[in-house]
Scaffold this active site. Sequence first.
Site, PDB file in Angstrom:
ATOM      1  N   SER A 119       0.817  -1.219   0.000  1.00  0.00           N
ATOM      2  CA  SER A 119       0.000   0.000   0.000  1.00  0.00           C
ATOM      3  C   SER A 119       0.844   1.259   0.000  1.00  0.00           C
ATOM      4  CB  SER A 119      -0.902   0.019   1.239  1.00  0.00           C
ATOM      5  OG  SER A 119      -0.117   0.048   2.420  1.00  0.00           O
ATOM      6  N   HIS A 146      -2.487  -2.677  -5.737  1.00  0.00           N
ATOM      7  CA  HIS A 146      -2.908  -2.363  -4.371  1.00  0.00           C
ATOM      8  C   HIS A 146      -4.407  -2.553  -4.261  1.00  0.00           C
ATOM      9  CE1 HIS A 146      -3.676   0.834  -1.058  1.00  0.00           C
ATOM     10  NE2 HIS A 146      -3.644  -0.382  -0.550  1.00  0.00           N
ATOM     11  N   GLU A 186      -5.517  -0.065  -7.145  1.00  0.00           N
ATOM     12  CA  GLU A 186      -4.518   0.849  -7.705  1.00  0.00           C
ATOM     13  C   GLU A 186      -3.467   0.017  -8.442  1.00  0.00           C
ATOM     14  OE1 GLU A 186      -4.365   4.687  -4.754  1.00  0.00           O
ATOM     15  OE2 GLU A 186      -3.412   2.856  -4.040  1.00  0.00           O
ATOM     16  N   ASN A 220      -3.584   6.690  -0.407  1.00  0.00           N
ATOM     17  CA  ASN A 220      -2.870   6.934   0.847  1.00  0.00           C
ATOM     18  C   ASN A 220      -2.115   8.255   0.835  1.00  0.00           C
ATOM     19  OD1 ASN A 220      -3.840   4.564   1.827  1.00  0.00           O
ATOM     20  ND2 ASN A 220      -1.918   3.438   1.745  1.00  0.00           N
TER      21      ASN A 220
END
Length: 621
Positions: free
Chosen positions: A458, A479, A491, A529
């Site tokens: 991540s 991800h 992702e 993130n």
Amino acid sequence: MAQDFAKVGVVGLGTMGAGIAEVLARAGIDVVGVELNDETLARGLGHIRHSTDRAVSRGKLTEADRDALFGRIHAGTDLSAVAACRLVVEAVPERIEDKRAVLAELDALCPSGTIIATNTSSLSITELAAGTSRPSRVVGTHWFNPAPVMGLVEIIRTVVTDPAVLADLEMLVTKVGKTAVVAGDRAGFIANALLFGYLNNAVRMLEAHYATREDIDAAMRFGCGHPMGPLALLDLIGLDAAYEILDSIYHTSRDHLHAPAPLLKQLVTAGMLGRKTGRGFYTYAAPDSSEIVDAVTSDSVMSSASGTAAGTGTAAASGTAAASGTAAGTGTRRSGAPPRPVRTIGVIGTGTMASGIIEVAARSGYDVVLRARGQAKIADVRKKLEWSLDKAVAKGRITLDERAATLARVRATTDLATFADCDLIIEAVVEDLEVKRALFAEIDAIARPGAILATTTSSLPVIECATATSRPQDVVGMHWFNPAQVMRLVEIVPTVLTADDVTATVLEVARAAGKHPVLCADRAGFIVNALLFPYLNDAVRMLEAHYADVEAIDTAMKVGCAHPMGPFELADVVGLDVTLAIVRTLYLEFREPGYAPAPLLEHLVKAGYLGRKTRRGFRVH
């Protein structure tokens, strides 16, 4: 004893003032509305008429209620009409000179006991209150637009605000069906201070050619459950308004994260202000339309994205690639590279994420090989898989036959060599770079030529996993979001070495699994993130500054911004240790002072308060 306001003055009947007047009148309160002249008065009443007519057409208001509402609104151009009101709300345009002038007039007109509330999203309440003879009875009320729809009102106190005034305003906000949060006088208050740093970060991401505007927006909708992506939200707010709010916050905070992104200023200078002008980050069918006419889908060719990405020649490149044409893989996705065939997927790992990926892949028709370190771990994954599938059957999402077929497609092994025939191998082990690099070296030794190796990290650099192998061109990031069975986002993270057809393949696998893939460069945090965790860190900073409490901050972001969870609620779910680790990774990658972990976050982690998993984080669970 709290006052019961039977009559409230509203000075300024623009979009916001008219909305406030409507909300008050709907709640049975008489409203004395004041505008500058007959022309602006007619326009303001027209706003209320349009809003209430729409409510009637949608069955949210009866015609009788609408007529009664208008009967409670007494509007004119004489400011002295509000002198008999015990509360006057000032809602003139967001210019401090104009607000100062209006407050000075109200101060001279109204009895000393009258409360004056200034509606502003970012101006200093203290500065405005100091220009009156009653600073203790001047308070900020930040209503959200459109006021009849939005549920939050921020009540802003200064260091001299009378507590009884706050109690009166809280009672009024509750009476009109809104949620009140009280905060100190700081630029941006709660919601804007947190929201606009996040929005500005998204503009910088686009400006850096890091991901397309569509992928940035989709990532935050599908990955975080936000009702709108950040760039589409900026178009709705108005890019000029966003620039002014960011500039105002920056001049107070001096935090670089609030310094308006140059791309935002360029669009404002060009007159591309978002929906209201028909063009901003996106192009719309007409001014004030919500219909986007230049959206680029994940299957579009690169050429169709290059001219429309941000609506300007300068910003257009932002929509076509991230770090470079091949580095971010945008050329890959939109160049039509044929995907490699994938029939068998290997998954390494036995945790929640690995189990979810196994289920999603098997339900999508792929043969899946699970690798675990022992038979007990294999049994544990089987148990999780059966439990999840049983739940899906009970909810009518799959049939018993589909459940049986899914289980039949999964076989387990403790021997990594079994992966020799897999077309795609997905690593889903602990988030430790050295562990992942060692595992990729092992996989490289047994995987067949042409097999694709993917990491589910991540936040760690995908290139580090790729260079641990002799085939970095076959390594890519995937991800997945937890729980993989539910979350729609994946992702896709190519490195500077990833082959075009590898990127095309994992995009196709994600789509075949019913997911929405987005593409981004191999940079710490990827899209979600990198945008989410600085925002969470900002919320912790706000808390440790004693600016507002946990409940007020969470409520502001849920009610005011329609986020599914407040920042502290979300951090407790994610885990404070995980939150801290990701914030540290972002800080080490970008060396941005604003990304430095909040000391309070570090202290809570050291104390073992990690969130829900330890039953203590920002809240006690």
